[in-house]
Design a protein around this motif. Structure first.
Motif, PDB file in Angstrom:
ATOM      1  N   ASP A 112       0.827  -1.205   0.000  1.00 50.54           N
ATOM      2  CA  ASP A 112       0.000   0.000   0.000  1.00 50.54           C
ATOM      3  C   ASP A 112       0.866   1.263   0.000  1.00 50.54           C
ATOM      4  N   ASN A 113       0.865   1.973  -1.118  1.00 55.89           N
ATOM      5  CA  ASN A 113       1.616   3.228  -1.209  1.00 55.89           C
ATOM      6  C   ASN A 113       0.762   4.369  -0.661  1.00 55.89           C
ATOM      7  N   VAL A 114       0.380   4.245   0.587  1.00 56.90           N
ATOM      8  CA  VAL A 114      -0.550   5.182   1.196  1.00 56.90           C
ATOM      9  C   VAL A 114       0.065   6.576   1.332  1.00 56.90           C
ATOM     10  N   PHE A 115       1.400   6.660   1.422  1.00 59.13           N
ATOM     11  CA  PHE A 115       2.058   7.963   1.527  1.00 59.13           C
ATOM     12  C   PHE A 115       2.337   8.589   0.159  1.00 59.13           C
ATOM     13  N   CYS A 116       1.955   7.902  -0.903  1.00 60.33           N
ATOM     14  CA  CYS A 116       2.062   8.455  -2.268  1.00 60.33           C
ATOM     15  C   CYS A 116       3.509   8.714  -2.678  1.00 60.33           C
TER      16      CYS A 116
END
Length: 238
Positions: free
Chosen positions: A230-234
């Protein structure tokens, strides 16, 4: 867009922060090399923090502090306090920063949960002056969670680590808010004669999450080639 920079440096490199984007930072062997990374860092930061896409971002940089450091800059060791971190907080400012710090913890948990093998080495083991760097996702998670009692303790707040990064951080803020005058943001001298304030603690939580989230995401993606991480921090993959 104006970017106010704070720089720590020595012969080993440069660690540069964006004072007006709490937690955003870049590193480089040279100042020029570090600053060239800021457009990508601020783009990913704004997409994470606000959901705002800024593909044509242009930055005007203004230096507010430069500090020569005796710490291990290449390993992101830091003790600087920003000029603005000495100023009192309004309730609105505090609430906004607290929400961002809690969201950062929640998103760090989401990233960690998405790594398929949390005990697999992601980076080679390496010793520094302060001990072994975290090399697995599990070690990165525990290290990032376990600064909770340290950061809060530096401003006189009794806090614990665990059982997870979000709940212990939230409990720390609850204890803080029981104290009279916490929005006055006094500057205190803590461990190793380092200056601390509530504003600094809020920024340090987000910054520390971001350091280890970058390492975890990039290394886990390289190790597992798994789009489910999950690249939740972009973050942008190079």
């Amino acid at each position: 867009m104006l970017l106010k920079t704070v720089c720590e440096y020595n012969e080993d490199g440069y660690l540069v922060y964006a004072e007006n984007f709490p937690g955003a930072f870049v590193r480089g062997r040279t100042l020029k090399g570090a600053l060239e990374k800021f457009p990508g860092e601020i783009e990913s930061y704004l997409l994470w923090a606000n959901g705002t896409e800024t593909p044509d971002l242009r930055l005007e940089m203004e230096s507010v502090l430069e500090k020569e450091s005796g710490l291990n800059i290449k390993d992101a060791d830091s003790d600087v306090i920003f000029p603005g971190e000495r100023e009192p907080l309004t309730k609105e400012e505090y609430t906004k920063l607290k929400i961002l710090a809690l969201r950062s913890a929640m998103d760090f948990e989401r990233l960690y949960d998405s790594v398929p093998n949390k005990k697999a080495p992601l980076v080679p083991e390496r010793e520094t002056f302060y001990g072994k760097i975290p090399s697995t996702a599990e070690e990165m998670y525990l290290h990032t969670m376990n600064v909770n009692s340290y950061y809060f303790g530096e401003i006189g707040v009794d806090a614990e680590n665990g059982p997870d990064i979000l709940s212990c951080r939230a409990k720390g803020f609850e204890e803080l808010e029981k104290r009279d005058g916490y929005l006055e943001n006094p500057v205190l001298v803590g461990s190793y004669d380092e200056e601390w304030s509530l504003r600094k603690v809020l920024r340090r939580f987000i910054w520390h999450d971001r350091i280890h989230a970058k390492a975890m995401y990039r290394r886990a993606y390289e190790a597992f080639w798994d789009d489910e991480i999950d690249n939740v921090f972009c973050f942008k993959l190079k």
